[in-house]
Design a protein around this motif. Sequence first.
Motif, mmCIF file in Angstrom:
data_model
loop_
_atom_site.group_PDB
_atom_site.id
_atom_site.type_symbol
_atom_site.label_atom_id
_atom_site.label_comp_id
_atom_site.label_asym_id
_atom_site.label_seq_id
_atom_site.Cartn_x
_atom_site.Cartn_y
_atom_site.Cartn_z
ATOM 1 N N ASP A 159 0.832 -1.206 0.000
ATOM 2 C CA ASP A 159 0.000 0.000 0.000
ATOM 3 C C ASP A 159 0.868 1.258 0.000
ATOM 4 O OD1 ASP A 159 -2.267 -1.548 0.007
ATOM 5 O OD2 ASP A 159 -2.667 -1.321 2.164
ATOM 6 N N LEU A 160 1.947 1.229 0.792
ATOM 7 C CA LEU A 160 2.811 2.402 0.888
ATOM 8 C C LEU A 160 3.562 2.651 -0.413
ATOM 9 C CD1 LEU A 160 3.987 4.691 2.560
ATOM 10 C CD2 LEU A 160 5.666 3.088 3.496
ATOM 11 N N VAL A 161 4.125 1.605 -0.987
ATOM 12 C CA VAL A 161 4.855 1.756 -2.250
ATOM 13 C C VAL A 161 3.914 2.217 -3.358
ATOM 14 C CG1 VAL A 161 6.145 0.520 -4.040
ATOM 15 C CG2 VAL A 161 6.681 0.155 -1.621
ATOM 16 N N GLU A 162 2.695 1.704 -3.355
ATOM 17 C CA GLU A 162 1.711 2.141 -4.346
ATOM 18 C C GLU A 162 1.391 3.628 -4.183
ATOM 19 O OE1 GLU A 162 -2.391 0.454 -6.363
ATOM 20 O OE2 GLU A 162 -1.949 -0.066 -4.279
ATOM 21 N N SER A 163 1.322 4.085 -2.928
ATOM 22 C CA SER A 163 1.030 5.502 -2.697
ATOM 23 C C SER A 163 2.193 6.390 -3.135
ATOM 24 C CB SER A 163 0.722 5.742 -1.213
ATOM 25 O OG SER A 163 1.886 5.663 -0.417
ATOM 26 N N VAL A 164 3.398 5.851 -3.092
ATOM 27 C CA VAL A 164 4.585 6.622 -3.481
ATOM 28 C C VAL A 164 4.797 6.604 -4.984
ATOM 29 C CG1 VAL A 164 7.110 6.672 -3.330
ATOM 30 C CG2 VAL A 164 5.754 6.309 -1.261
ATOM 31 N N ASP A 182 16.074 11.665 -3.528
ATOM 32 C CA ASP A 182 15.829 12.328 -4.804
ATOM 33 C C ASP A 182 14.579 11.767 -5.476
ATOM 34 O OD1 ASP A 182 17.025 14.058 -7.090
ATOM 35 O OD2 ASP A 182 16.689 12.123 -8.062
ATOM 36 N N TYR A 183 14.420 10.461 -5.420
ATOM 37 C CA TYR A 183 13.251 9.792 -6.020
ATOM 38 C C TYR A 183 11.962 10.202 -5.304
ATOM 39 C CZ TYR A 183 10.134 5.884 -7.251
ATOM 40 O OH TYR A 183 9.080 5.122 -7.675
ATOM 41 N N LEU A 184 11.970 10.174 -3.978
ATOM 42 C CA LEU A 184 10.773 10.519 -3.224
ATOM 43 C C LEU A 184 10.360 11.970 -3.448
ATOM 44 C CD1 LEU A 184 11.606 8.735 0.156
ATOM 45 C CD2 LEU A 184 9.974 7.971 -1.585
ATOM 46 N N MET A 187 12.224 1.931 -7.726
ATOM 47 C CA MET A 187 13.088 3.007 -8.207
ATOM 48 C C MET A 187 13.822 2.588 -9.467
ATOM 49 S SD MET A 187 14.685 4.101 -4.519
ATOM 50 C CE MET A 187 16.031 5.075 -5.209
ATOM 51 N N HIS A 188 14.356 1.361 -9.455
ATOM 52 C CA HIS A 188 15.135 0.868 -10.589
ATOM 53 C C HIS A 188 14.249 0.663 -11.820
ATOM 54 C CE1 HIS A 188 18.922 -0.699 -12.089
ATOM 55 N NE2 HIS A 188 18.325 -1.791 -12.534
ATOM 56 N N ASP A 213 21.844 5.413 -13.436
ATOM 57 C CA ASP A 213 21.594 6.657 -14.169
ATOM 58 C C ASP A 213 21.202 7.776 -13.216
ATOM 59 O OD1 ASP A 213 22.123 5.162 -16.400
ATOM 60 O OD2 ASP A 213 20.060 5.168 -17.169
ATOM 61 N N ARG A 214 20.339 7.453 -12.250
ATOM 62 C CA ARG A 214 19.913 8.476 -11.288
ATOM 63 C C ARG A 214 21.115 8.971 -10.479
ATOM 64 N NH1 ARG A 214 15.131 10.130 -9.037
ATOM 65 N NH2 ARG A 214 13.984 8.476 -10.148
#
Length: 466
Positions: free
Chosen positions: A163-168, A274-276, A355-356, A363-364
């Motif tokens: 649920d958390l990863v989906e929200s992010v 950076d991703y978040l 993220m990947h 690259d990031r």
Amino acid sequence: METETISFGTDGWRATLEEFTTPRVRMVGQAVATYLTDEGADAPVVIGYDARESSRGFAEELARVLCANGFDVLVPERDRPTPLIAHAIVERDLAGGLAITASHNPPEYNGVKFIPDDGAPALPEVTDAIADRLAEPDPLPESEHGTVREVDLATPHADAVFDLVESVTGTADLSDADLAVAYDAMHGSGRGTTDAVLERAGLSVERLRCDRDPEFGGGAPEPAPENLEELIDRVTSGDADLGVANDGDADRIAVVTPERGYLDENLFFAALYDYLLEDASGPAVRTVSTTYLIDRVAEAHGETVREVPVGFKWVAEAMADGDALVGGEESGGFTIRGHVREKDGVLLALLAAAMHADEPLDDRIDRILEDHGTVVQDKTSVPCPDHEKARVIDDLGEGIPDAVAGVDVEDVNTADGFKLLLSDGSWLLVRPSGTEPVLRVYAEATDEERVGELLEAGEELVEPLV
């Protein structure tokens, strides 16, 4: 006295099995029961354990003591990661929890940590209160004893992580990414938990050391580069797109990428933040030993960073105080807003894969370093008996040099040991380990050669004082 050998360090009490004995574990159990009773807590307590040979037996001893003090106890069906225990406390509104684990230490060690009702690591006022109550078990009449019940900790935690990863990210279904992930459990408690979460996300998972071995293959379940050679080879050779490993109780993560191999935890932290920040806002919390690259990422997004002493309890406390988006430490422990304030290597494994899938991690990181400059960090250790640590740090404080390795000391941070901030932007940190009889020496600079010079200078500062 038996109690004199029990001391709660950075993350609970750890010791070799010569000192970590059943009578002493029972005393800790009684101390926790007394503390909870004094605090007016009467909800159940969860007790989990890692994959060590002795861990289940110690957990059963704790359960007996807590039950004899009137508490109902919940236990998992097998060894499970520490973050699952923390999550269960919050999800089930429990009085607290105990984990029998020595984390990344070798098999001849074991340990115990208490997690309060907020699911975050216990602060010193709590562990001090427990230490003050160490005593032989004092059972209530049998009619007042609690019960022990086996529960599933893995499914509710996995649901929360998804649920958390989906929200992010917008989705926790990564099947379209066509990613092959190699996962190394190091024979620890992440096996059957982290890999199951990755597989549930639709990833192709290659499992390494996902069988239970209480001896951890003869080493320590520490996800350092020298212990992850097969995982690194699988990824750098192209057989897998991403590598993930957990330590013994799976609260920490190590990541392996195709170009860099073992990914420095500082770089992963910068990439994570950076991703978040692409779709959210908020400060970061990092420990004093963690890279200033986090600060540069924050500044670029108009955010701030809070620096705290080493120990995830301080990260967790600061995250609550400042509604932080992410908190982490250079040893690979992280959590994010919306989750329990305890480091979670299972959650981070799925986040790393997401993220990947969004953009190759290499690259990031290339882009982050291009924008903010190259940062290199390393650390070493100087042997020091526990009882000498405070004296050595005091002596060091009386002799802070004006320059280190030819560069002027511009400022001194005493949040945790001594962090010498140098005029060229590099730094040197000396602090006592909370888990081993050593002093840690950390350094950060723009290249490996300079880091090596700083570490050598740090050792030369400390060794004469020990």
